[in-house]
Design an enzyme around this catalytic site. Structure first.
Site, PDB file in Angstrom:
ATOM      1  N   TYR A  38      62.552  59.257  39.831  1.00 54.21           N
ATOM      2  CA  TYR A  38      61.092  59.194  39.715  1.00 54.21           C
ATOM      3  C   TYR A  38      60.622  60.083  38.563  1.00 54.21           C
ATOM      4  CZ  TYR A  38      56.134  59.489  40.895  1.00 54.21           C
ATOM      5  OH  TYR A  38      54.763  59.432  40.848  1.00 54.21           O
ATOM      6  N   ASP A  39      61.183  61.306  38.486  1.00 53.14           N
ATOM      7  CA  ASP A  39      60.791  62.231  37.423  1.00 53.14           C
ATOM      8  C   ASP A  39      61.118  61.665  36.047  1.00 53.14           C
ATOM      9  OD1 ASP A  39      61.699  65.226  39.312  1.00 53.14           O
ATOM     10  OD2 ASP A  39      59.883  63.976  39.354  1.00 53.14           O
ATOM     11  N   GLU A 118      43.981  54.592  67.693  1.00 48.13           N
ATOM     12  CA  GLU A 118      44.559  55.401  66.623  1.00 48.13           C
ATOM     13  C   GLU A 118      44.464  56.877  66.978  1.00 48.13           C
ATOM     14  OE1 GLU A 118      41.541  53.018  63.980  1.00 48.13           O
ATOM     15  OE2 GLU A 118      42.764  54.318  62.715  1.00 48.13           O
ATOM     16  N   LYS A 120      43.400  60.577  66.521  1.00 45.58           N
ATOM     17  CA  LYS A 120      42.266  61.189  65.815  1.00 45.58           C
ATOM     18  C   LYS A 120      42.785  62.384  65.028  1.00 45.58           C
ATOM     19  CE  LYS A 120      37.544  62.840  66.476  1.00 45.58           C
ATOM     20  NZ  LYS A 120      37.697  64.037  65.641  1.00 45.58           N
ATOM     21  N   ASP A 122      43.053  65.578  62.785  1.00 46.43           N
ATOM     22  CA  ASP A 122      42.199  66.762  62.671  1.00 46.43           C
ATOM     23  C   ASP A 122      42.105  67.136  61.200  1.00 46.43           C
ATOM     24  OD1 ASP A 122      42.128  70.068  64.237  1.00 46.43           O
ATOM     25  OD2 ASP A 122      40.565  68.762  63.473  1.00 46.43           O
ATOM     26  N   ARG A 141      32.153  63.218  54.064  1.00 48.27           N
ATOM     27  CA  ARG A 141      31.200  62.645  55.017  1.00 48.27           C
ATOM     28  C   ARG A 141      29.872  63.396  54.972  1.00 48.27           C
ATOM     29  NH1 ARG A 141      29.396  63.939  60.056  1.00 48.27           N
ATOM     30  NH2 ARG A 141      28.620  62.217  61.304  1.00 48.27           N
ATOM     31  N   GLU A 178      40.741  59.854  56.661  1.00 52.38           N
ATOM     32  CA  GLU A 178      40.827  61.291  56.897  1.00 52.38           C
ATOM     33  C   GLU A 178      41.799  61.901  55.905  1.00 52.38           C
ATOM     34  OE1 GLU A 178      39.248  63.985  60.054  1.00 52.38           O
ATOM     35  OE2 GLU A 178      38.960  61.858  59.614  1.00 52.38           O
ATOM     36  N   TYR A 230      41.047  54.715  58.164  1.00 49.26           N
ATOM     37  CA  TYR A 230      40.783  54.265  59.527  1.00 49.26           C
ATOM     38  C   TYR A 230      39.697  53.199  59.629  1.00 49.26           C
ATOM     39  CZ  TYR A 230      37.116  57.914  59.297  1.00 49.26           C
ATOM     40  OH  TYR A 230      36.066  58.709  58.920  1.00 49.26           O
ATOM     41  N   LYS A 295      38.521  51.691  69.550  1.00 48.37           N
ATOM     42  CA  LYS A 295      37.482  50.847  68.975  1.00 48.37           C
ATOM     43  C   LYS A 295      37.657  49.419  69.483  1.00 48.37           C
ATOM     44  CE  LYS A 295      37.605  53.483  64.635  1.00 48.37           C
ATOM     45  NZ  LYS A 295      37.961  53.446  63.210  1.00 48.37           N
ATOM     46  N   LYS A 319      39.111  62.943  73.781  1.00 45.91           N
ATOM     47  CA  LYS A 319      39.688  64.211  73.373  1.00 45.91           C
ATOM     48  C   LYS A 319      40.789  64.652  74.339  1.00 45.91           C
ATOM     49  CE  LYS A 319      37.062  65.103  69.795  1.00 45.91           C
ATOM     50  NZ  LYS A 319      36.368  66.377  69.670  1.00 45.91           N
ATOM     51  N   CYS A 413      12.211  91.262  76.855  1.00 42.89           N
ATOM     52  CA  CYS A 413      12.862  90.528  75.772  1.00 42.89           C
ATOM     53  C   CYS A 413      13.554  91.493  74.818  1.00 42.89           C
ATOM     54  CB  CYS A 413      11.815  89.704  75.022  1.00 42.89           C
ATOM     55  SG  CYS A 413      12.456  88.893  73.548  1.00 42.89           S
ATOM     56  N   CYS A 416      11.308  91.194  71.304  1.00 41.27           N
ATOM     57  CA  CYS A 416       9.899  91.593  71.178  1.00 41.27           C
ATOM     58  C   CYS A 416       9.421  92.517  72.288  1.00 41.27           C
ATOM     59  CB  CYS A 416       9.007  90.352  71.114  1.00 41.27           C
ATOM     60  SG  CYS A 416       8.883  89.452  72.685  1.00 41.27           S
ATOM     61  N   CYS A 443      11.479  84.533  77.748  1.00 42.21           N
ATOM     62  CA  CYS A 443      10.562  85.536  77.206  1.00 42.21           C
ATOM     63  C   CYS A 443       9.175  84.909  77.158  1.00 42.21           C
ATOM     64  CB  CYS A 443      11.018  85.946  75.809  1.00 42.21           C
ATOM     65  SG  CYS A 443       9.752  86.781  74.837  1.00 42.21           S
ATOM     66  N   CYS A 449       6.930  86.542  69.586  1.00 41.33           N
ATOM     67  CA  CYS A 449       8.339  86.957  69.584  1.00 41.33           C
ATOM     68  C   CYS A 449       8.992  86.394  68.328  1.00 41.33           C
ATOM     69  CB  CYS A 449       9.042  86.427  70.836  1.00 41.33           C
ATOM     70  SG  CYS A 449      10.820  86.738  70.871  1.00 41.33           S
TER      71      CYS A 449
END
Length: 789
Positions: A38-39, A118, A120, A122, A141, A178, A230, A295, A319, A413, A416, A443, A449
């Site tokens: 490849y190189d 699929e 999810k 992170d 996004r 993602e 996705y 989905k 989740k 409070c 205040c 309060c 306040c």
């Protein structure tokens, strides 16, 4: 001098070969040649382009790393919003999700309904725009509507093709996915940072986010980032398969990476099996995932299901269980929110949980503290699930030493010094009120306040409220601290010189902010209602109140029971609105704002469906008479004809009413003996007359000269593409103010589609269904005509 044909052909051959190797290595995870080969090919292409600069193209594998941008990241308006997903945390949540889909589709049996599943990832959600198969833009996004242009950085990712493979791609294709950092690459990156004495990243997601926001693309190029798609967004000048999974397979064929764990399953049981399998496999995957995305696979069903305000109805993220760690609770402090609620916050010994270091956690309220029996000094279990605020879920009481301190709500409070009072809960039903102590302490200082004032102002100026650009949280805090602003109305008393006192403000920025505040005086009624911060009144409820009642004055006067005739407003919310509007402090705030020149736009008559629509039977049902249901109310209305006749009846007269049970007669007599009930009934009928909702009122065919009608009442409109003269939010608000319903999908019930540049599948579907299509110029002209009439 023209380029030798052999050189052109060799350069193009090298590019195709390198792209094919990139595809096999970064997309298929199946390298076809050793790195050395490849190189060698890469260096040969570099040599040819150096010798013949005319050969260089922006899609060449040698041109992935570009120059640094002159400034920071430019904003990108998403032509189709990148919406978030609703979450499921328990199997029952998934079951409810599938049941709702079945109900909306009229499909009692969802056992064979296809779902695309699929992992999810992170990472960071991004949008890639291809035109004629060439990558032209990449954006984050952001808030779903506006992101940042990160094209130069994304070009450095070898899993992102600079030009698509194959053929048959649409003229314009938006690919969404993602960008993430695999665990192995993350560990290597942190090891290198430690060796260099540099700061390490907390987790792969933070590393990916930091890498994408580098101003120097060369830095991003050295980071081990990958892209996995996705979904699609804008698609014009072509078509894609009509199933989500098939679309992803087509994108894969064009050179884009998809997750190898993606599957299509049937029904709830298939979703549950997939979730359990991935949960077991989670720790062995080469990348972090925090759940599964499900989905509905068929795109026609996705369109039929449509969207809620911020998420599609046809997708959900299930989740994985929260991650937990143990630490010590050092202290409990109290914060003051916009409504005066005093909220306890746990200060913890820092602990690494769920991929981040946690030093604060929510305790919700004093009832939760009592339930947990948590004390300062306790050893506690802290849970963090995804982006959810960390919370204390358990106290390890067996580890107490005896010097732990009980948590006490402050009498005054912490900001205040005003008194702190416990809220009351009022449960209403069958004409009775049951009062109990609530979990919230407040309060009583209101806008005196500073904490409440600052939060109220932040909400008041926010994008969906008064939308005052440039008045951020820091500037609001400075204005309050300098006592230049003591209420929302004071914003409109500020002058340019007041802003010049604030840190970071020069003449031009001060004038700009002054002008932005002045411009906000003209505001749509729905936005103003939302800006007031009425408890339980979000953006959607504010739109309902504006569209149904038509004026602020009617809202200020509306009885709780009258409000329950409005869509999606129950008795508790009705009481919250009524109490807010009758509160002397709030009335003064509103009066002050109007005195400062607030001009409410698009006020109108009461909604057409409410005009003369409330019959005596409906009124009696709202009055919640014990023993009187729909049939009894109809019998009473037919017999008495008027409320006053009923109010003057005695038991002997009631006995003559056909089909009226003894229980109903007893219930009515019980109510008639209560002066407050009789007064409430008369007051409600009087307001029905005043608002034009009473059965004896005449429906108004046209609005008065001062108040505009709702010419689009009952019509469903759809917006698509990019609008150049206004934002989609602004167009949506103007349609809503004219009585229209604005949908996210085209169907046979769609009245009109407004199509701006870049309109895609919605435009195609509208043309297939024969739905009228209007461009932006015609739309604006029509809006002006409607709003002027």
């Amino acid at each position: 001098m023209s380029l030798p044909e052999s050189v052109i052909e060799r350069a193009e051959s090298l590019r195709r070969e390198l792209e094919a190797h990139n595809y096999r290595y970064y997309v298929l995870d199946d390298p076809s040649v050793p790195d050395s080969e490849y190189d060698r090919l890469f260096q040969e292409l570099q040599g040819l382009e150096a010798e013949y600069p005319e050969l260089q193209t922006d899609t060449s594998p040698t041109q992935r790393v570009g120059r640094k941008p002159d400034t920071g990241f430019a904003e990108v308006q998403h032509r189709q919003p990148m919406l978030s997903l609703d979450n499921a945390f328990e199997p029952a949540d998934m079951a409810a999700f599938v049941r709702r889909i079945g109900e909306r589709l009229g499909m009692p049996d969802t056992a064979e309904l296809e779902f695309a599943c699929e992992p999810k990832l992170d990472g960071i959600a991004v949008s890639l725009m291809y035109q004629q198969g060439r990558l032209v833009q990449a954006a984050t996004r952001g808030d779903g509507y506006t992101g940042e242009d990160i094209t130069l950085n994304v070009r450095t990712l070898k899993s992102v093709p600079l030009r698509l493979l194959g053929e048959g791609w649409p003229d314009e294709l938006e690919v969404r996915g993602e960008i993430y950092m695999p665990r192995a690459g993350f560990e290597t990156l942190n090891a290198q940072a430690r060796e260099a004495g540099e700061k390490t990243f907390v987790n792969p997601r933070n590393a990916a986010a930091g890498s994408l926001r580098q101003l120097d693309p060369a830095v991003t190029a050295r980071r081990p980032l990958e892209f996995c798609c996705y979904s699609t967004g804008v698609v014009t000048g072509g078509s894609l398969p009509e199933r989500h999974a098939q679309r992803l397979e087509q994108l894969h064929a064009w050179g884009l990476k998809i997750n190898p764990e993606m599957r299509v399953v049937e029904g709830l049981s298939g979703c549950q099996d997939y979730y359990e399998r991935l949960a077991e496999k989670r720790d062995s995957l080469p990348y972090d995932i925090d759940g599964i995305v499900f989905k509905v696979n068929r795109l026609d069903l996705q369109e039929q299901l449509g969207y809620i305000a911020r998420a599609p109805r046809w997708a959900i993220a299930h989740k994985f269980p929260a991650q937990e760690e143990t630490t010590r609770l050092k202290a409990v402090e109290f914060q003051v929110g916009r409504t005066g609620a005093i909220t306890p916050v746990a200060r913890l010994e820092p602990v690494f949980v769920g991929g981040v270091t946690v030093s604060n956690a929510t305790l919700h309220n004093m009832d939760e503290i009592a339930r947990l029996d948590v004390r300062e000094g306790d050893v506690v279990t802290v849970r963090r699930a995804g982006d959810v605020i960390p919370q204390i879920v358990q106290v390890q009481k067996e580890r107490r030493q005896g010097d732990e301190r009980e948590v006490q709500i402050p009498a005054h409070c912490p900001v205040c010094g005003s008194d702190v009072e416990r809220a009351r809960l009022v449960k209403r039903g069958k004409g009775r009120e049951q009062v109990s102590e609530g979990a919230v302490y407040r309060c009583v200082g209101r806008l005196s306040c500073q904490a409440q004032l600052i939060q109220a102002l932040i909400h008041f100026v926010s994008r969906k409220a008064m939308d005052i650009d440039g008045l951020g949280e820091k500037n609001i805090e400075l204005l309050v601290q300098r006592e230049l602003v003591r209420s929302p109305a004071d914003l409109y008393r500020l002058r340019v010189d007041d802003f010049l006192q604030l840190e970071g403000f020069a003449q031009l920025s001060s004038e700009n902010l002054y002008n932005a505040i002045a411009a906000s005086r003209k505001v749509e009624l729905a936005r103003f209602i939302y800006a007031l911060g009425i408890p339980e009144v979000g953006e959607g409820t504010a739109r309902t109140l504006a569209a149904q009642l038509g004026t602020l004055q009617r809202l200020r006067e509306a009885e709780p029971l009258l409000l329950t005739w409005l869509p999606d407003i129950g008795l508790e919310v009705g009481h919250e609105i009524h109490n807010f509007m009758q509160d002397s402090h709030n009335r003064q705030v509103i009066d002050d704002l109007l005195a400062q020149g607030i001009e409410l736009q698009h006020e109108s008559e009461i909604a057409a469906e409410l005009q003369a629509a409330i019959g005596l039977d409906r009124l009696l049902l709202r009055l919640d008479i014990p023993g009187v249901a729909k049939t009894g109310a109809e019998s009473l209305a037919r017999y008495f004809k008027s409320l006053e006749s009923l109010l003057s009846a005695d038991e002997s007269v009631l006995a003559e009413v056909p089909r009226l049970s003894r229980k109903a007669r007893d219930g009515i007599m019980s109510c008639l003996r209560q002066p407050e009930w009789v007064e409430q009934a008369r007051r409600l009928e009087q307001q029905l007359r005043a608002f034009g909702m009473h059965w004896e009122c005449e429906p108004k065919a046209n609005a008065s000269a001062e108040v505009s009608a709702q010419p689009l009442q009952g019509q469903t409109w759809v917006l698509t593409g990019t609008l150049e003269q206004m934002t989609r939010d602004q167009a949506r608000a103007r349609l809503l103010s004219l009585g229209a319903k604005v949908s996210g999908s085209v169907s046979g019930k769609t009245h009109t589609l407004v199509a701006g540049p870049g309109a895609g599948s919605k435009l195609s579907k509208a043309e297939q269904l024969g739905v009228p299509v209007m461009d932006e110029a015609a739309f604006l002209a029509q809006l002006e005509q409607w709003e002027a009439s």
